[in-house]
Write a protein that holds these residues in place. Structure first.
Motif, PDB file in Angstrom:
ATOM      1  N   VAL A  63       0.873  -1.181   0.000  1.00  0.00           N
ATOM      2  CA  VAL A  63       0.000   0.000   0.000  1.00  0.00           C
ATOM      3  C   VAL A  63       0.905   1.223   0.000  1.00  0.00           C
ATOM      4  N   SER A  64       0.732   2.106  -0.981  1.00  0.00           N
ATOM      5  CA  SER A  64       1.602   3.272  -1.104  1.00  0.00           C
ATOM      6  C   SER A  64       0.747   4.502  -1.335  1.00  0.00           C
ATOM      7  N   ALA A  65       1.405   5.657  -1.355  1.00  0.00           N
ATOM      8  CA  ALA A  65       0.676   6.884  -1.644  1.00  0.00           C
ATOM      9  C   ALA A  65       0.098   6.811  -3.052  1.00  0.00           C
ATOM     10  N   ALA A  66      -1.017   7.487  -3.250  1.00  0.00           N
ATOM     11  CA  ALA A  66      -1.696   7.423  -4.545  1.00  0.00           C
ATOM     12  C   ALA A  66      -0.804   7.951  -5.671  1.00  0.00           C
ATOM     13  N   ASP A  67       0.104   8.892  -5.340  1.00  0.00           N
ATOM     14  CA  ASP A  67       0.941   9.491  -6.385  1.00  0.00           C
ATOM     15  C   ASP A  67       2.293   8.786  -6.527  1.00  0.00           C
ATOM     16  N   MET A  68       2.427   7.600  -5.967  1.00  0.00           N
ATOM     17  CA  MET A  68       3.719   6.905  -5.965  1.00  0.00           C
ATOM     18  C   MET A  68       4.053   6.319  -7.342  1.00  0.00           C
ATOM     19  N   ASN A  69       5.297   6.559  -7.802  1.00  0.00           N
ATOM     20  CA  ASN A  69       5.761   5.950  -9.037  1.00  0.00           C
ATOM     21  C   ASN A  69       6.797   4.867  -8.776  1.00  0.00           C
ATOM     22  N   THR A  70       7.642   5.126  -7.765  1.00  0.00           N
ATOM     23  CA  THR A  70       8.700   4.177  -7.438  1.00  0.00           C
ATOM     24  C   THR A  70       8.722   4.000  -5.927  1.00  0.00           C
TER      25      THR A  70
END
Ligand SMILES: Nc1ncnc2c1ncn2[C@@H]1O[C@H](COP(=O)(O)OP(=O)(O)O)[C@@H](O)[C@H]1O
Ligand SMILES: [Mg+2]
Lengths: 393, 250
Positions: A69-76
């Motif tokens: 689970v990561s931030a919605a704007d995460m790319n890497t």
């Protein structure tokens, strides 16, 4: 059997293309060097691209988790806003989720005795949980509970000579970072990529001391493990329904790997440069082979006109040009492949990048070389129209 | 006793040809009518620019017929497309002034190219056939030489062998002996005459070599695209049964 005799048997005619190429040694060698060069260029770019893809995959593969689970704007793994810890409890309440643990991410400069700096991608983990399956981390996980204790990636690029064997032999190594002194109590094996030289693991408490501006309640990622027998797809769907999409993104680990690989290879300069290199390599090959084949056709216009007068059809001449194209493709590709294998080894040794030849890549580039030579041959055959037997008398 | 006379291998009726467009359009051949008998050695003479080469390229299927009729080996060339011309070319042989040998092929391989056009089955015993013919032309000791290592005359003889190896029914030759010494030239002409007698091979040759003209069955003289003189015997030089095509040259 000589090459000419073998080709003659294969074609059922004089291997005119081969004989023509072999007759002009200098041009032949120049053409082979051109094809080999194009092949090396393409194989190296694809090798770097493959290393990029492998190095993106590496840290994920070491995670002892099914879902991230990561931030919605995460790319890497390295970017994206922190995730509120509250999401961890919400996730734990979802059916099918067995465990959840926070993962903090930051970068640390590891100063070398010579003043050079190595970048270490640093994960802060809960020492009581098992966020990584890496043997070295698992074995020394308990030690992390001590303040400022760290585990260091033994594949870190350009580390001081002899350091890792000494640590492995039981020596305690200390280094300054972020105004604190970290104590390396053990090693694990992961390996750096294009952005980072290696990895460092610390406890969440140590991490927050290193990065005091980071809020304790907001890790970068939350790692989830499925309950035994839980349906992965259904659990993912439930998680996505339960957690707000404006805030966090939920991915199965393979999905997260694929997303970051796509991002690194198509959105980031490195990936784009490699893709560009492949195109340039192929273009260099087409241009060189076209030059050689069209000059060769032009040099033999009178002979071809004579063969037309004898009654040879157009497809005979196309056959000769394609024969030349395939000879160049095969004889140019093989030395190119050999050189590329050597360069892969060199790059892997010097940079520690996970660069390796795959049978698939070798085959694809060979087929590409054939296609490139065939394309050049096809363009070169346009010159054949100039062979007019009526001009011979 | 005998049936109707066989159709001549070459028959032209009202054959004309022009080069260029508009203002520059120029007539190279004027309304030619003639026949050439089977097995004959016919010599074509005339000043430069009189149309000899144009006539040869038309009759040999190297150029499309524009006006009139040219019937060669039973095929009407007027209006026939590229495939038809190509089929004709395989049945005839050309000897050009320039040898045009392929630089990367040996003498044997260059000659073989004249056989290979007839398909794989024509290649059975190609070595014997090519070596024998090159031997007849005095090149037994040059079989595996590349053109770069042959003299001008030797190269021309290899080109002659390439034209003859497929047992052509007609040989078109344009100044073929220019590069040859006297003995070689006569040897080539004798070989062509022998082929004419043995197999009915018809030869149409442009030459100004008086020794060859003396041996011709017929001499045509051209001037400004017209045949202005026709001398020599009109009788068929050949009157024996038709030998099978593409038998070895003996
Ligand atoms: N390809 C060509 N284009 C234009 N004119 C041509 C061409 N070939 C021949 N001619 C002209 O046609 C005439 C006959 O030429 P040619 O058949 O070569 O004569 P010959 O072989 O008797 O010397 C000449 O006037 C020549 O200039
Ligand atoms: Mg001429």
């Amino acid at each position: 059997m000589t090459a000419a005799a073998a080709l003659e048997r294969l074609l059922g005619r004089l291997p005119l293309g081969w004989l023509q190429l072999a007759h002009n040694r200098v041009r032949f060698l120049a053409a082979l060097a051109g094809v080999a060069f194009a092949g090396i260029l393409v194989l190296m770019q694809l090798g770097f691209m493959g290393a990029l893809i492998a190095s993106v995959r590496l840290p994920y593969e070491h995670m002892n988790a099914d879902i991230i689970v990561s931030a919605a704007d995460m790319n890497t793994l390295a970017d994206g806003a922190p995730v509120p810890r509250q999401r961890m409890y919400e996730a734990l309440a979802v059916e099918g989720v067995a465990a959840a643990t926070p993962l903090y991410f930051g970068k640390i400069d590891w100063k070398q005795p010579d003043g050079a700096i190595r970048t270490l991608d640093t994960f802060g983990v809960d020492p009581a949980a098992r966020p990584f399956r890496t043997p070295g981390i698992e074995a020394r996980r308990g030690d992390l509970a001590l303040a400022d204790a760290a585990l260091l990636d033994a594949r870190t690029r350009n580390a001081p000579k002899g350091l890792f064997p000494r640590i492995a032999g039981g020596e305690t190594y200390r280094f300054e970072a972020k105004n604190r002194t970290l104590t390396v109590g053990g090693l694990f094996e992961l390996g750096g990529g294009f952005v980072t030289d290696g990895y460092l693991i610390v406890s969440d408490q140590t991490f927050l001391r290193l990065f005091p501006q980071r809020a304790p309640g907001a890790p970068n990622h939350i790692l989830l493990t499925l309950a035994p027998g839980a349906d992965a797809a259904a659990t993912l769907a439930r998680l996505r329904a339960a957690l707000p999409a404006y805030d966090v993104a939920v991915h199965a680990i393979p999905e997260a790997i694929a997303r970051e690989q796509a991002y690194q290879t198509t959105q980031r300069p490195v990936g784009i440069v490699f893709g560009f290199g492949v195109v340039i390599g192929a273009m260099v090959g087409v241009i060189i082979v076209y030059q050689v084949l069209s000059t060769d056709v032009a040099d033999h216009i009178k002979e071809y006109a004579t063969f037309k007068a004898i009654g040879y059809p157009q497809r005979f001449f196309l056959g000769v040009v394609f024969e030349e194209a395939f000879v160049l493709a095969i004889l140019g590709y093989l030395p190119g492949l050999a050189v590329a294998l050597g360069l892969y080894k060199l790059v892997a040794t010097v940079t520690g990048l996970p660069i390796a030849m795959t049978a698939g890549r070798a085959l694809v580039v060979f087929l590409g070389t054939l296609a490139m030579c065939a394309l050049s041959g096809a363009i070169a055959t346009r010159k054949l129209a100039r062979a007019d037997p009526a001009d011979l008398f | 006793m005998s049936g109707p006379a066989p159709a001549p291998p070459i028959r032209a009726l009202g054959l004309s040809h022009w080069f260029g467009e508009g203002e520059a359009r120029k007539q190279a051949l004027h309304d030619l009518d003639f026949e050439i008998a089977r097995g004959a050695l016919t010599v074509l003479m005339g000043a430069s620019g009189s149309g000899k080469t144009t006539l040869l390229t038309l009759l040999g299927g190297l150029r499309a017929v524009q006006a009139g009729s040219a019937r060669v080996l039973g095929l009407e060339l007027a209006g026939v497309g590229e495939p038809g011309l190509r089929a004709l070319r395989r049945r005839v042989g050309f000897i050009f002034q320039a040898h045009n040998l392929h630089e990367s092929l040996t003498a044997m391989q260059n000659v073989r190219m004249g056989l290979e056009v007839h398909g794989r089955q024509a290649l059975a015993n190609w070595r014997e056939g090519c070596a024998h013919l090159l031997g007849l032309l005095g090149l037994s000791d040059r079989l595996d030489y590349l053109p770069a290592n042959l003299s001008g005359g030797q190269k021309q003889r290899v080109a002659i062998a390439r034209a003859l190896i497929g047992n052509p029914e007609i040989v078109f030759a344009d100044e073929p002996t220019a590069a040859l010494d006297r003995d070689s030239a006569l040897n080539v002409v004798d070989l062509l005459k022998r082929l004419g007698r043995a197999r009915g091979t018809t030869t149409l040759m442009v030459t100004h070599d008086s020794k060859i003209v003396d041996r011709a069955d017929r001499v045509l003289v051209m001037e400004d695209g017209r045949i202005v003189e026709d001398s020599g015997t009109q009788a068929l030089a050949w009157s024996r049964p038709i030998a099978p095509r593409r038998a070895d040259v003996r």
